[in-house]
Design an enzyme around this catalytic site. Structure first.
Site, short mmCIF file in Angstrom:
data_model
loop_
_atom_site.label_atom_id
_atom_site.label_comp_id
_atom_site.label_asym_id
_atom_site.label_seq_id
_atom_site.Cartn_x
_atom_site.Cartn_y
_atom_site.Cartn_z
N GLN A 220 0.90 -1.20 -0.09
CA GLN A 220 -0.10 0.09 0.14
C GLN A 220 0.81 1.11 0.03
O GLN A 220 0.12 2.20 -0.28
CB GLN A 220 -1.12 0.08 1.29
CG GLN A 220 -2.04 -1.08 1.31
CD GLN A 220 -2.87 -0.90 2.56
OE1 GLN A 220 -3.13 -2.20 3.08
NE2 GLN A 220 -3.42 0.24 2.83
N ARG A 367 -8.90 -0.48 7.71
CA ARG A 367 -10.10 0.46 7.17
C ARG A 367 -10.55 1.60 8.14
O ARG A 367 -11.67 1.68 8.31
CB ARG A 367 -11.18 -0.19 6.77
CG ARG A 367 -11.99 0.18 5.61
CD ARG A 367 -12.68 -0.69 4.83
NE ARG A 367 -13.51 0.17 3.79
CZ ARG A 367 -13.97 -0.44 2.59
NH1 ARG A 367 -13.70 -1.55 2.32
NH2 ARG A 367 -14.34 0.39 1.68
N CYS A 368 -9.67 2.16 9.00
CA CYS A 368 -9.65 3.30 9.68
C CYS A 368 -8.64 3.96 9.71
O CYS A 368 -7.54 3.60 9.60
CB CYS A 368 -10.38 3.00 11.40
SG CYS A 368 -9.09 2.51 12.26
N GLU A 737 -13.17 4.52 4.63
CA GLU A 737 -13.16 4.19 6.05
C GLU A 737 -14.28 4.25 6.58
O GLU A 737 -14.36 3.69 7.81
CB GLU A 737 -11.72 4.35 6.70
CG GLU A 737 -10.62 3.69 5.74
CD GLU A 737 -9.35 4.06 6.04
OE1 GLU A 737 -8.44 3.25 6.00
OE2 GLU A 737 -9.05 5.19 6.80
#
Length: 783
Positions: A220, A367-368, A737
């Site tokens: 990523q 995802r935050c 997110e």
């Protein structure tokens, strides 16, 4: 793949005129698909123990096995000064275990062979003698004076890692002493795993002839990985090329540097041929970086009429054997201090203690944005606890305490400056869309019939777009992001950015931004990411930072090109630059719209008819350092029914109303919301990675760690409001997110609302049917 315009759901006007719904396909090549000449395969032996001394490792049988080219142990790496590698949190982590192992599935030895099957067979021939040591998997017990010390490599003889706090302790305590109402709730956010469809893996390809090291990796953050590889191995960074092909999901799991990457690189350097390492699903879940595992206690001080005055939070963070969280240096607990949420508290105090246990390391932003999900879940749970204590409708309590529209920009009591918002408007839209009053009437009727129906509310404020550089970094590298745009003579554009998508549709979103800024067709723009030899240095994609940072960089970079294009247009139109106006499609002479030139005309002139004093060509770069983060927010409402016979929870309806500022592509936003809600649903009802007292991982694969299928997933209802960010060039805030941040609390609050006639105040996630069934039986409820 072109989809008709009618496929877009009517969700309001996007920022861009071209509402292009296409999801441009990438090359469709994953790391596991890469086949290079003479490529070898790497497999890693992992520890069956969570805590044990290594007495002896015998690799002789493995070295003599068919097809084996290399066997490596921690002692071998130590001779090369590569036994340890840096973590993103400033700790160090063993590459291959030396001295002892600290968690089950820790990397112990590695085999490189001609085929993967040969490497797997040879791994079984390595003999390791272990001396089991006392195991500690409970972070509270890890802090006890007589707890076994796990990190013997550290001078600090304790399992305590760090203490971090935010807010004003004295002011908060003073308010609590005088408050007429105080509620308190202990909450655990269980250990979960991002579990992307594609596990982690890499191909390391060192070419002795050129001296160059090429690493294909599921990354990523390719540039961060390149720097981390250079820091770990000492290999010159300018001779390292990191390529991140199509990435089959990341969700934070593919930000860190993993031992498998380092071992593959070492093997390729030693053998001079490509070496591939692809982990199994069990290796991915049981050893790569987890998320959450926060033990939280929150207290709210309030008045009897429901005015929330102060918030006090104490948290124990289980970081496993190595502190490898992907948090900025300044914030070891991430952005957890956003825990005040959407509410106007007079004061707040938050403290967090990090602890080592015999579990895998991690703490990724699944995802935050750096622990925001934990914070949002905690505040929304304790607000519901307060509502019940006051016998007040949870919707009314929230409406009484929201930060008001006129208070923005708003400085929270823990130091954040929220950019913009209209929480009341968004929440009221959610209540209207769901039919809140009618649902409450239906609920009373069902309760009277002995049926259990619940309505759960969650309102949240996210905090995304890391930087700014003065406060945010990863591995010490300041957080900014970048774009380079080149307009060719024919008006075609290639744009390269420092982020890396994992399915978020960057090729579409960034192409739309650039096309809109330059007055070109989106078909004329190609977006490239993921290759450190061509892309400008960037910090990667996570924490919903792509559009807030790289999107801004792309827009501002395109505006730089437009500024130069205006000068060339003035030359072509034979007027002063001040007399040239841009209407979004062409440059024209002020007052004479008939005299105009398009960007394509200017692009050709930039290479064929450039005026004196102007550098030929039409390209620019921009490194964007945001002045602040952005603060998307939302209001989510879940409606559930409970089966009394099984304890199963049926999500009848779920409405998500998001505000992510100006929207670039509605279809991509919709897809991101659906994906995040599905993951939040899974966390609330089915996902947990538990450990027994001996440190054995009890959910190391998809047989035990459940991922939701289309059959399991509820039907999502969505809507949105638009409150632009005042400091972002496009007014965008980020959204990917938010659904994972806001949804778990709505699900849990709905279940507890359904069970409220029984006096049930809290159930820790995941809410398995057996937990609900047990509660029903304890209260004499049978089908």
């Amino acid at each position: 793949m072109a989809l008709p315009q009618t496929e877009l759901r009517p969700m309001g006007k996007p920022i861009l005129r071209k509402e292009d719904p296409r999801l441009i396909r990438g090359k469709g090549r994953f790391v596991d698909d890469i086949l290079l000449p003479n490529m070898l395969h790497l497999c890693i032996l992992r520890s069956p123990y969570a805590h044990a001394r290594i007495r002896r490792i015998d690799t002789s049988k493995a070295e003599a096995a068919p097809g084996v080219k290399l066997v490596l142990t921690g002692e071998d790496l130590a001779k090369m000064n590569l036994a340890w590698m840096p973590t993103l949190a400033g700790d160090v982590q063993m590459v291959l275990a030396t001295g002892k192992v600290l968690f089950q599935y820790q990397e112990v030895a590695a085999v490189v062979a001609e085929t993967r099957a040969q490497a797997e067979d040879a791994i079984q021939l390595i003999e390791v003698d272990y001396e089991p040591l006392p195991v500690v998997v409970d972070p509270f017990k890890a802090l006890e004076p007589d707890a076994p010390i796990l990190r013997e490599d550290k001078e600090k003889k304790s399992n305590h890692i760090w203490h971090w706090e935010a807010g004003d302790r004295e002011e908060t305590d003073a308010i609590f002493r005088e408050a007429p109402v105080v509620v308190k709730q202990n909450v655990r956010f269980q250990r979960v795993h991002p579990s992307p469809l594609e596990p982690c893996g890499c191909v390391a390809d060192y070419n002795p002839a050129t001296g160059k090291l090429v690493v294909y990796v599921t990354s990523q953050a390719p540039h961060v990985h390149r720097t981390a590889i250079a820091l770990t191995t000492g290999f010159p960074e300018h001779m390292i090329q990191v390529i991140s092909p199509d990435v089959g999901g990341g969700f934070g799991n593919k930000v860190p540097l993993y031992p498998g990457y380092v071992v593959a690189i070492v093997a390729s350097l030693k053998l001079g041929v490509p070496v591939k390492w692809i982990e199994t699903r069990t290796e991915n879940i049981a050893s790569t970086h987890f998320a959450r595992d926060y033990h939280m206690t929150a207290e709210i001080a309030a008045t009897e009429d429901g005015k929330m005055l102060a918030l006090r939070v104490k948290t124990i963070a289980d970081h496993g054997a190595f502190d490898a969280t992907a948090n900025p240096t300044k914030y070891p607990a991430g952005l957890y201090s956003i825990v005040t949420g959407s509410y106007d508290f007079k004061a707040a105090f938050v403290e967090v203690d990090g602890v080592h246990t015999n579990k895998p390391p991690g703490g990724v932003a699944y995802r935050c944005s750096f622990r925001v999900t934990e914070a949002s879940y905690l505040i929304e749970r304790v607000v519901d606890v307060l509502a019940r204590r006051l016998k007040m409708d949870p919707a009314e309590l929230r409406l009484r305490n929201f930060i008001r529209k006129e208070q923005f920009p708003y400085r929270s009591p823990t130091g954040w400056v929220y950019d913009s918002g209209d929480y009341e408007k968004t929440f009221k839209l959610a209540l209207e869309r769901i039919g809140y009053e009618e649902l409450r009437k239906e609920q009373k009727e069902k309760w009277a019939r002995g049926e259990f129906m619940g309505i759960g509310i969650s309102t949240f404020t996210e905090i995304v777009g890391a930087g700014p550089a003065h406060s945010f970094d990863i591995l010490g590298i300041k957080m900014f992001d970048s774009a380079e745009i080149r307009v060719h003579p024919t008006g075609k554009v290639i744009a390269r950015l420092g982020v890396r998508h994992q399915g978020q549709g960057h090729e579409t979103t960034f192409a739309q931004i650039i096309a809109e800024e330059l007055g070109l067709s989106v078909d004329d723009v190609v977006v490239e990411e993921g290759d450190t030899d061509t892309a400008p240095y960037g910090l990667g994609t996570y924490a919903s930072r792509s559009t807030p940072t790289a999107g801004a960089a792309a827009a501002l970079c395109a505006r730089r090109i437009r500024d130069k294009a205006r000068k060339i247009a003035a030359h072509l139109l034979e007027v002063n630059e001040d007399d040239v106006v841009w209407d979004g499609a062409a440059f024209s002479v002020k007052g004479l719209p008939g005299r105009s030139v398009t960007m394509k005309d200017v692009a050709f002139a930039a290479y064929t008819n450039v005026p004196d004093g102007i550098e030929p060509g039409l390209e620019a770069s921009y490194y964007y350092n945001p002045p602040n983060l952005t603060f998307p927010y939302g209001a989510y409402i879940a409606v559930v029914d409970i089966d009394k016979g099984t304890g199963a929870v049926k999500v009848r309806r779920f409405l998500a109303v998001d505000d992510c500022g100006n929207v670039i592509n509605p279809m991509i936003v919709e897809g991101q919301v659906h994906g995040g809600l599905t993951e939040g649903f899974a966390i609330a009802f089915m996902q947990d990675i538990p450990y027994d007292a001996d440190g054995n991982c009890l959910a190391p694969n998809w047989m035990d760690y459940l991922v939701p299928t289309a059959w399991d997933t509820p039907r999502w209802e969505t809507d949105r409001t638009v409150t632009p960010s005042p400091h972002h060039p496009l007014g965008a805030k980020g959204v990917g997110e938010s659904p994972n941040v806001g949804s778990p609390a709505a699900f849990v609050n709905a279940v507890l609302d359904a069970l409220s006639p029984l006096g049930v105040e809290h159930i820790d996630m995941p809410i398995y049917p057996w937990k609900v069934w047990k509660i029903l039986r304890e209260h004499g409820i049978t089908e």
